[in-house]
Design a protein around this motif. Structure first.
Motif, PDB file in Angstrom:
ATOM      1  N   VAL A  78       6.912  13.586  -0.780  1.00  0.00           N
ATOM      2  CA  VAL A  78       6.735  12.123  -0.666  1.00  0.00           C
ATOM      3  C   VAL A  78       7.690  11.606   0.170  1.00  0.00           C
ATOM      4  N   VAL A  79       6.947  10.930   1.052  1.00  0.00           N
ATOM      5  CA  VAL A  79       7.552  10.095   2.278  1.00  0.00           C
ATOM      6  C   VAL A  79       7.290   8.581   2.380  1.00  0.00           C
ATOM      7  N   ASN A  80       8.511   8.031   3.009  1.00  0.00           N
ATOM      8  CA  ASN A  80       7.957   6.482   3.041  1.00  0.00           C
ATOM      9  C   ASN A  80       8.820   6.105   4.371  1.00  0.00           C
ATOM     10  N   ASN A  81       8.288   4.956   4.578  1.00  0.00           N
ATOM     11  CA  ASN A  81       8.896   4.486   5.797  1.00  0.00           C
ATOM     12  C   ASN A  81      10.333   4.080   5.522  1.00  0.00           C
TER      13      ASN A  81
ATOM     14  N   GLY B 242       0.796  -1.283  -0.028  1.00  0.00           N
ATOM     15  CA  GLY B 242       0.134   0.179  -0.013  1.00  0.00           C
ATOM     16  C   GLY B 242       0.861   1.288  -0.091  1.00  0.00           C
TER      17      GLY B 242
ATOM     18  N   ALA C 130       3.535   3.053   2.197  1.00  0.00           N
ATOM     19  CA  ALA C 130       4.565   2.944   3.449  1.00  0.00           C
ATOM     20  C   ALA C 130       4.471   1.865   4.318  1.00  0.00           C
TER      21      ALA C 130
ATOM     22  N   LEU D 132      12.607  -2.827   0.143  1.00  0.00           N
ATOM     23  CA  LEU D 132      11.300  -3.307  -0.090  1.00  0.00           C
ATOM     24  C   LEU D 132      10.619  -2.502  -1.200  1.00  0.00           C
ATOM     25  N   HIS D 133       9.943  -2.960  -1.997  1.00  0.00           N
ATOM     26  CA  HIS D 133       9.081  -2.289  -3.169  1.00  0.00           C
ATOM     27  C   HIS D 133       7.700  -1.994  -2.445  1.00  0.00           C
ATOM     28  N   ILE D 134       7.593  -0.710  -1.990  1.00  0.00           N
ATOM     29  CA  ILE D 134       6.457  -0.158  -1.328  1.00  0.00           C
ATOM     30  C   ILE D 134       6.277   1.296  -1.550  1.00  0.00           C
ATOM     31  N   ASP D 135       5.085   1.591  -2.133  1.00  0.00           N
ATOM     32  CA  ASP D 135       4.704   2.668  -2.476  1.00  0.00           C
ATOM     33  C   ASP D 135       5.068   4.063  -1.324  1.00  0.00           C
ATOM     34  N   PRO D 136       4.936   5.250  -1.770  1.00  0.00           N
ATOM     35  CA  PRO D 136       5.095   6.247  -0.461  1.00  0.00           C
ATOM     36  C   PRO D 136       3.623   6.764  -0.240  1.00  0.00           C
ATOM     37  N   PHE D 137       3.794   7.859   0.680  1.00  0.00           N
ATOM     38  CA  PHE D 137       2.543   8.749   0.754  1.00  0.00           C
ATOM     39  C   PHE D 137       2.983  10.143   0.788  1.00  0.00           C
ATOM     40  N   CYS D 138       2.006  11.158   0.782  1.00  0.00           N
ATOM     41  CA  CYS D 138       2.601  12.526   0.853  1.00  0.00           C
ATOM     42  C   CYS D 138       2.393  13.165   2.090  1.00  0.00           C
TER      43      CYS D 138
ATOM     44  N   SER E   4      -3.300   9.942   0.960  1.00  0.00           N
ATOM     45  CA  SER E   4      -2.614   9.754   2.220  1.00  0.00           C
ATOM     46  C   SER E   4      -3.379   9.602   3.368  1.00  0.00           C
TER      47      SER E   4
ATOM     48  N   GLU F  51      11.185  10.920  -0.053  1.00  0.00           N
ATOM     49  CA  GLU F  51      11.794  10.131  -1.232  1.00  0.00           C
ATOM     50  C   GLU F  51      11.699  10.860  -2.572  1.00  0.00           C
TER      51      GLU F  51
END
Lengths: 253, 253, 253, 253, 253, 253, 253, 253
Positions: F136-139, C65, C67, F147-153, H7, F123
């Motif tokens: 745009v941020v991610n864990n 999903g 993060a 890990l191929h994971i999408d970010p959020f904002c 988000s 990121e």
């Protein structure tokens, strides 16, 4: 296209060889000097035999000679002459080029009819009626990369643990049946004078269906290790081949 | 004691072979199919030739066939018959066991008289009068482990870069003389139909004293790659051997 | 024994599927949302299509999903309804469970007739007559482990690069033909409002025989990225399927 | 060419030194302060002595002083004066520069006639008639890189385990003969006041043919550790040299 | 307690030496043969000089001789005799033990009065009025471990880059002032005959306040490398010491 | 159960804080001294401000002082007094304990009302109408673990790049718009006298919506670095806060 | 130059603080919540106390709250109010921001007079007369990087093991005196209701000179763990401070 | 902005689902075939059930078939038909595509109402009144990256250990209560004929509140392993669902 023709040919040839060798007379785990010698003598006697090797290349600990000086030594040359390795005599000892020895032994073993699969790793044993019936194998990269992938099986009437110092198949037995092997699987201190005779003498069956050859014998019986002198490995491989051949022959009659 | 006798024998044998081969007619870097074939034909012609290989085992990319299916293919079998490899015919193509091919080729190359040193890595070139005169070698573990250790040299009248895709010796040239090799050293897309002829045709000298053979040719001339079909490698190795042999012969007369 | 029966069945089934799919109408590289959607619509139209995925599992960037919050969003639900994914409406947006979306899409794509091979990595392109004719693949563990093993080929009339941000196939083209792709392959800053339309619009053929879909389109055309909203990926996959289907249909008549 | 002359000289010199020192009066494993001091005093007494060190550089734990503050301390200066190390007196203690101490000790040990081989690792013991007769050594990179390469042997009348906290040779003995060393090999808590006397007192033979010196003594007898005060190490090295010298002298008469 | 007395002594001694050497006449980065020789001759002339070394041990590339054969060669012995290294003559060349050479050189350099700090890494340059005024140093483990920690400074009238092939200080200059060093910092192919003279000739100042010595000279001027023959390193170190000494002397008068 | 009550409370509190701070007046990337100071002064002015930090702990390069000596220096103490840090005067300089400085600054910034999220990595940038609108941020573990994971904002009216030497947000801009930042993002050599004034002077907006503060300013304008003296960082953070506050105020009126 | 002035100031300030704190009333190992609370209350009572922390930053397991949701919980707020942490009440529980809690606690502990050294690792215990007299410390990077460097000592009348789950000091005791701690050092399953009372009750002396606080108590007494509720940690730290303070006071009278 | 709307939606949806599922009827650890089947049948019976999976993707060991040949086998097809997997009959055995099986099972389990959270790792058990009441979970990256972060809890009336060979929850029990599980947790040698029946028969409760299913059963009862035949996994999952459903039903009445 020729590109797919080549791909198809290779995949089909491999699959044909692999599926033909899922059932064997003998499966050998480990393509070092003892395993190759066992394969050579079994194949020469027309026994259906397959070697499994987890590395990409064949030859085990031969390539580096001693500490990377790629020369190996022997106390006699009978088997070497049979497989076509040039030796030099120095007093009681003979030397040979390590690369020539590795490739001659593997080449002649293959030519004699042994099937060899590299990049396959034994991860367990098939056991039925308290007898080893086969080995559980997997792509060697699965354990290296920690991929969660199930294995398949290659079976035989008799299995040879020629995995060297880890004695991998015997270790699997010992983990579940520690009472069978009460001492740690561990070679003893080096002593060249006594090691070769000991290894050859103790080569044989350690559990119904499971034989050991080569340095695995040192581990199981806590015998002295020997260093870069390879005669004992070849003789142990030859002896286990003879023992199993006799057994196969008697059970066929 | 026999333990030190064995140690002394091995170290002395190795040192004798190494010091005898510090000066050569030809040094080949890389013991893959092209390098081994070059060594085989040079040694058969009584040329003094040494192969340097950085890995512990010999054979380069042969062992794994295609993607680990250990079968290799060829478009003809002349050289294979010469070195004793069993093939099967399938239409226009021939297959062979990858392990048999690797070990037969290395074994016959060694038997023909080529000296092979594994675990040695070429880290630079000796250059005098704008001519390659030798290679700078080091224990392959030094670079792997990041140990700060100086190299030594192995010299020859002619050097062959048979290092495959990296084209290591040519890369060292290009780093200091970028004008000589203006395009990136990089094989082109796969195209089996055109690659073999191209590789053999372009095999030859790229700088005074430096020849290339095998996949290094693809890199230097941006030729198509070919995949698990090995005839071009053998022919390229044979051709470079013939070119150098002629040159040695003419310079000796 | 049943153990070898199981082994034989699996190996033979796999080999049969693999050799049947060495020649295809379409090969898709990458089993993320765009590649799966392309496979789904092509298979529904009875096109012979194979997906290659280098990872062990299928689904690309869907599982996590945003993060790691395993929820995904969409701007409409038409394709989701077709593949059976439950959504919730929140204003202009719809949410779905990431795991449900990943497994529904892969399951329906497989059910529609797409062949999928995991653990295979594209390492190059087959190029003839300046047209992409196939891909060069290898066991994905070979590059991870640095094993020197040759690849094999899987060919098709048309190839789809659905590898996401690396745009792997286009990168291979660009490395040898930099003049074709003068700007770096790189998605632009995030801008959800404009990205979806851009991706779908630019989905198509970038070189004879090679199509792009999904995030690879952003890389090639430097379009804005979009984050965890997956409608554009599905529509791009659907569009590339329709473009190729039309082309196949017209060339068959 | 001069490049190969240099190479030949180095390889031949090394081989000559190595083959001359395959049989010794004494082999010391570990070139830290205790091992170097033992070598220094043995060589001064004209004993044939070789030190084996697995690292590239010599000096063990001296270089970093305490936590990287490169200063070392002593309770007296007799041996330091003998090897030419400048000290400063501060109450009951003396300080010296760690780098000066490391290089002076190694330099004087070498000058006194000790042969030192770096990059060699002891991997086992040669045992005959329940007496340690030599050590099994390998290129230290083989175990670091996991290369499967056989070792060779360096033998002596007496062996000294000066490997510090791991007490490597004693550990090899204990692994196969746990009854000889029933407590874990482990230094005790730090106590500077009692440690030096304890280490020197217990320095000596622990098994026929095997002596211990330096911190290995703490491990074997569970004595207190001492930290960056190095007098005890030097005295332990001197004592073990004297013990062995006496034994060699008496056995020669 | 004596434990804290020892700790206090070491920390205070180190701090006193360090704070006394924050301002120097000369700072040398790199404790290999050229850096040590420079330090030796500067200290002999009563110049205040400090060497910074990022490794735990001192000696750079000397310890391993050639490829681990721990023997080094020289074309003459003047400096060796001065520092007390035993040599053997073989035709035009001299050999010495690598360990003896490393420890003698470091020991004599320390004894002559050079301050040496190990485990410190140069991470930048202090630049004022377009002149190098000092170096920015950090705990060498900070960069290895990726710890975000600020550095401190050690300053001098003149700096010597004796970091060998990376030519670390010059690289820092070149990164911000690429126009000063238009060619890549890279030693040329090996050529023993021409390299020594070239290195010594080009040893000198490359930017106001910054001198180079040893292999860094080869990198900066693209001169041939030389392998395990160390005379040029010593002469380069000696020359840079003389150049700076003259400059200091003239500026003091 | 209390265990789930605790879990629920924590997750809900975090989610409430996070969702409340998806839209902000200002987002600061990097919780080092400049980022924290900017947050402190913005929050004191009642601006809605959020800091994103990719590490688990807060404080950036403060904790280690210089090379691990955990002391920091300043040229004046005004801001330190405001946040309650004890200093000592030494001539023109002031020292403080690094741990006290790190925790006081972070504590007071939090108390003033700044929201801080650790373990989140920027990121990319959200860009609309050629204006930076968010990040745009991610864990942070996603990129570390591959890990191929999408970010959020997380969005804001103004963004501050306080990421230190990498100048991460500016780097993202420069990668797609190299013409905006023609020189490499790289701090200049150390020069304490000129660096502080330069950093503070150049602190400001570099692209519509994007401000820079702290060491990122040095990178962008190639200004001298300064080492473990932190006044410039605090002043730069304060200045960027004032600039943005003025802008927010004027746009609100 | 100001650069060296800054360097000198920092090194001298650090050395002064360090040498002043080589002898203490109390040394605490571990700067997590229990260790910081113990330091806070001891320093408030004018006890001379030093905390050693092996990480670069201070705060232990506080920063990440629960699974990275950076919120922490408490059952009461008395100590939090004392150190100035804002809380919110939710039924029987209170929440606080994890970053505020970490920095407030560390800041107030430092302000109260506790000396804190980060990047130092306890590697052993000083033991005399069967009493713990100090700890043996080393640069934390030495063990991480495997550098062979000796430690130094920091001593005190009483030591507190606040290292959390590893209970590092107690583990060192148990390794040499297993009879003192017959059960494995291991916290029990989670049970929030019973854990806090248990931890506080069992906080105290476990061997002459050695106290335990915080999660180390759970390990030693196999008490239930508690998760992200931190009241017990603070109370355990406060209790151990009171116990030691009483002991110091009574021994001073 | 739409970016923050997306988000917010994702974070809120996830949080809502997570907080709703902190208390459950059943929590299953491990989303392999047995865990998914258990979830499927429990959810079909309207039980509130949550699955925790530490990997990013779902499906456990299904994806790779045998050694990467992505085909799986079954002895019957009842459950497969229920979840919509196409099979082929070969004698007594059935084959299916591994990817289809993995995605169909996960998809149908999700559709039936099971909540699934990936990237969460069980690190301990909540135990009260000698009954398992919940599991202690953490972000799976925390242990992979060695981050010191506290966990949170997910509770249920009954827990199922479906973690496969490690039998992770049972291992946690055994570590603190070794007397409950006196034999090592370890599957026995492969024996397909006897394994399936054994696994299904022994599926059940092993400690108050804790059930086991799938390969974890083999580990706990030392039953034979089975390889790439998955019927037993599905039946074990179904049986554990039925056992718990009965228990829940009877306790509700």
């Amino acid at each position: 296209m020729i590109e797919t023709d080549i791909s198809r040919l290779i995949i089909e040839q491999y699959t044909q060889r692999m599926t033909e060798h899922l059932d064997n007379d003998v499966v050998i785990v480990g393509a070092g000097p003892a395993g190759l010698a066992a394969g050579y003598y079994l194949a020469k006697s027309k026994v259906k035999v397959t070697i499994i090797e987890k590395k990409l290349s064949i030859g085990g600990g031969i390539w580096g000679g001693a500490a990377g000086y790629n020369v190996v030594t022997f106390e006699d040359t009978q088997i070497l002459e049979e497989i076509g390795v040039t030796t030099q005599k120095h007093g009681q000892l003979y030397t040979a080029d390590a690369i020539e020895f590795a490739t001659a032994l593997a080449y002649k073993t293959k030519k004699a009819g042994t099937e060899i699969f590299n990049l396959l790793e034994a991860e367990d044993i098939v056991l039925k009626d308290e007898t080893v019936k086969g080995i559980v194998v997997n792509n060697a990269s699965a354990s290296t990369l920690g991929l969660h992938i199930d294995p398949f099986c290659i079976c035989a009437k008799y299995m040879i643990d020629a995995t060297g110092h880890p004695a991998e198949l015997v270790s699997m037995l010992r983990q579940r049946k520690p009472e069978l092997f009460p001492t740690e699987l561990l070679e003893y201190f080096m002593n060249v004078e006594t090691s070769e005779a000991g290894v050859v003498e103790k080569t044989g069956e350690v559990f119904p269906g499971l034989y050991i050859a080569g340095m695995a014998v040192c581990d199981v019986y806590n015998l002295p290790r020997m260093g870069p002198i390879f005669g004992g490995m070849l003789k142990s491989g030859k002896k286990v081949a003879e023992l199993i051949y006799e057994r196969l022959r008697s059970s066929n009659t």
